[in-house]
Scaffold this active site. Sequence first.
Site, PDB file in Angstrom:
ATOM      1  N   CYS A   2       0.862  -1.163   0.000  1.00 13.91           N
ATOM      2  CA  CYS A   2       0.000   0.000   0.000  1.00 13.91           C
ATOM      3  C   CYS A   2       0.905   1.221   0.000  1.00 13.91           C
ATOM      4  O   CYS A   2       2.110   1.102   0.201  1.00 13.91           O
ATOM      5  CB  CYS A   2      -0.859   0.004   1.240  1.00 13.91           C
ATOM      6  SG  CYS A   2      -1.793  -1.517   1.444  1.00 13.91           S
ATOM      7  N   TRP A  75      -3.779  -1.755  -1.380  1.00  9.46           N
ATOM      8  CA  TRP A  75      -3.768  -2.999  -2.157  1.00  9.46           C
ATOM      9  C   TRP A  75      -4.211  -4.073  -1.185  1.00  9.46           C
ATOM     10  O   TRP A  75      -3.507  -4.387  -0.223  1.00  9.46           O
ATOM     11  CB  TRP A  75      -2.357  -3.285  -2.672  1.00  9.46           C
ATOM     12  CG  TRP A  75      -2.268  -4.463  -3.580  1.00  9.46           C
ATOM     13  CD1 TRP A  75      -2.615  -4.528  -4.896  1.00  9.46           C
ATOM     14  CD2 TRP A  75      -1.762  -5.770  -3.249  1.00  9.46           C
ATOM     15  NE1 TRP A  75      -2.364  -5.779  -5.397  1.00  9.46           N
ATOM     16  CE2 TRP A  75      -1.853  -6.548  -4.409  1.00  9.46           C
ATOM     17  CE3 TRP A  75      -1.256  -6.343  -2.092  1.00  9.46           C
ATOM     18  CZ2 TRP A  75      -1.440  -7.887  -4.453  1.00  9.46           C
ATOM     19  CZ3 TRP A  75      -0.849  -7.668  -2.129  1.00  9.46           C
ATOM     20  CH2 TRP A  75      -0.945  -8.426  -3.297  1.00  9.46           C
ATOM     21  N   ASN A 100       0.840  -0.039   6.066  1.00  7.69           N
ATOM     22  CA  ASN A 100       1.277  -0.836   4.923  1.00  7.69           C
ATOM     23  C   ASN A 100       1.929  -2.083   5.503  1.00  7.69           C
ATOM     24  O   ASN A 100       2.737  -1.970   6.411  1.00  7.69           O
ATOM     25  CB  ASN A 100       2.287  -0.013   4.109  1.00  7.69           C
ATOM     26  CG  ASN A 100       3.000  -0.836   3.067  1.00  7.69           C
ATOM     27  OD1 ASN A 100       2.469  -1.832   2.590  1.00  7.69           O
ATOM     28  ND2 ASN A 100       4.208  -0.424   2.719  1.00  7.69           N
ATOM     29  N   GLY A 101       1.550  -3.263   5.007  1.00  2.00           N
ATOM     30  CA  GLY A 101       2.160  -4.484   5.530  1.00  2.00           C
ATOM     31  C   GLY A 101       1.111  -5.409   6.118  1.00  2.00           C
ATOM     32  O   GLY A 101      -0.077  -5.259   5.860  1.00  2.00           O
ATOM     33  N   LYS A 488       4.901 -10.413 -19.391  1.00  2.00           N
ATOM     34  CA  LYS A 488       4.429  -9.078 -19.762  1.00  2.00           C
ATOM     35  C   LYS A 488       3.025  -9.171 -20.345  1.00  2.00           C
ATOM     36  O   LYS A 488       2.149  -8.392 -19.999  1.00  2.00           O
ATOM     37  CB  LYS A 488       5.338  -8.414 -20.814  1.00  2.00           C
ATOM     38  CG  LYS A 488       6.672  -7.900 -20.350  1.00  2.00           C
ATOM     39  CD  LYS A 488       6.631  -6.646 -19.538  1.00  2.00           C
ATOM     40  CE  LYS A 488       6.497  -6.935 -18.078  1.00  2.00           C
ATOM     41  NZ  LYS A 488       7.622  -7.305 -17.302  1.00  2.00           N
ATOM     42  N   HIS A 507       7.213 -32.194 -26.037  1.00  2.00           N
ATOM     43  CA  HIS A 507       6.932 -32.992 -24.844  1.00  2.00           C
ATOM     44  C   HIS A 507       5.653 -32.547 -24.152  1.00  2.00           C
ATOM     45  O   HIS A 507       5.473 -32.811 -22.970  1.00  2.00           O
ATOM     46  CB  HIS A 507       8.113 -32.926 -23.871  1.00  2.00           C
ATOM     47  CG  HIS A 507       9.366 -33.501 -24.445  1.00  2.00           C
ATOM     48  ND1 HIS A 507       9.483 -34.825 -24.783  1.00  2.00           N
ATOM     49  CD2 HIS A 507      10.542 -32.925 -24.783  1.00  2.00           C
ATOM     50  CE1 HIS A 507      10.679 -35.045 -25.289  1.00  2.00           C
ATOM     51  NE2 HIS A 507      11.347 -33.897 -25.310  1.00  2.00           N
TER      52      HIS A 507
END
Length: 611
Positions: A2, A75, A100-101, A488, A507
């Site tokens: 965050c 987040w 944050n964390g 990406k 394979h």
Amino acid sequence: MCGIVGAVAERNVQGILLEGLKRLEYRGYDSAGMAVLTSEGRLQRRRALGKVAALEERLMDEPLPGHSGIAHTRWATHGRPSELNAHPHQSGERLAVVHNGIIENHESLRRELEAEGYAFTSETDTEVIAHLLERESRRAGDLLTAVRRVLDQLNGAYALGVIHADEPGVVIGARKGSPLVVGVGIDEAFLASDSLALLQVTDRFIYLQEGDAVRLSAGGRIEVFDDEGTAVERAVQTFEHGDGAASKGDYRHFMLKEIHEQPAVIAAALEGRLGERSALVESFGPEAETLFRQVRQIHIVACGTSYHAGMVARYWLERYAGVPVQVEVASEYRYRQVVVPEGTLFVTLSQSGETADTLAALRFARERGYLASLAICNVPGSSLVRESDLTLMTQAGPEIGVASTKAFTTQLTALMLLTLALGKVKGLGEGVQSDLVSALRCLPDLVARVLKLDPAIERLSTAFAEKHHALFLGRGAHFPIALEGALKLKEISYIHAEAYPAGELKHGPLALVDSEMPVISVAPNDELLDKLKSNLQEVRARGGELFVFADEDVGLQEAEGIRVIHLPHVHEALAPILYTLPLQLLSYHVAVLKGTDVDQPRNLAKSVTVE
Ligand code: G6P
């Protein structure tokens, strides 16, 4: 993951906090919030679900004027994205915290606090901090003491920002395991999880150390305390990259801007590190030469894109320095009973220098008897840099797009320098060294030439917009480049993409190949080219559509079902760097066609500072 911003100033801090959040959105963007202490000493908060722009809109209707405040962009880890779970969190009407964390013991703390009558309004682990602070600030005489007592009760990794109506004009910050910097202003002071957030207001920073707490107060006063609570002086460092890095300039997205910066940043990564015919070993630090002589093997540990750089380096280091190399993702490495033979160099690769798994791996490695640790990193002052014995900065400048581009190619450049430096002390032939040095010097120009292929690659991208899957193939050091190309594409266009060493095709993955499966291949002019060509025939024979990035000299021509883009000829060893670029551009254009959020793809974050 965050983003945190805090400010104490004579002027209104709302604009500073908001701009800081915008610059931190790369760290998370599912909700955002702000709390300030108004001039009357009242705590006020606004929160909004979604990006910082949603918070900005709320603030237009209901502004938050004040001289001290904290803000956050989230987040989600504990609790889904929602306004109730957005930070700042409060306990009562007088204190607010941003975090944050991860607090690992939040469940037991929550039960304890609920038993004492605290009512929880969110699903987050952060809210326990708010209630603990409420409890402790009634017992302690001041906010800093209360924060320190709360920290003693928390397990996990975190960075915090706290304000309390009893102490107007004060912001407290603390860090353990997550980054936090203090911005030094003139008669004002700031806090943020990344210096980038504050470049609009200052270029002078104090990088807090593990366990530090800081008290910012009126007049720009900054008091730092270590994990014992002792007042300490921490050096003020000046940020060197300038603020241009934080804006998109004329580009539509940060990612495109950062792709186009590659000729310049690769040149910057080489600057001052090459002698006339060999690499300068002292670029890695004064003790590097003595240490490198003792290196018998290397363990490289990293995450995501940085891990792919490590995989390329394995081919280089084994071939040119003759040193055996193991490469592993940090989240696996840190939980394994690793065997460390004598003379092993531990190398971490990281754009941010704050990735939780990579940092934990470094700390784990310190107990395992390695010869030394080397960090190849892009952020000066980051935890990884501070905690490693040797460092080499990649000089890419701030990277904002979540999908890593210039950070990767500068990591590769730095790893080629490491290869050359180790090769030099291990007796690599002078002619080989000198060829590689000349090739490195030409690299920025070659990269610029490849960028001119952009319009052709954009045309190619239309073939992917409707596809659901894609397969990337490469051989040798280009297998990791194929992995990076696939990463990406999936990160920003949400197309499922896989990468295989081309020899493995038969394979298993060949079963997936039909006209709906585009197959992308990189075909530099190396010793594996003929073998790669046969692998491509295997794809054509099953109706698969091929997209090949090939050396202009290999004679691969377009035919039905085969689209070819020619790249300029490059020294075989450096081809992985050059061939990365068209794959970056391809993903970019596919994502733009699909209309996804290129710089901030869903569910991802730039810097993963939680496990
Ligand atoms: C996140 C980012 C990736 C990055 C990885 C490792 O997943 O989205 O782009 O490669 O972290 O980050 P680092 O900063 O350690 O290179």
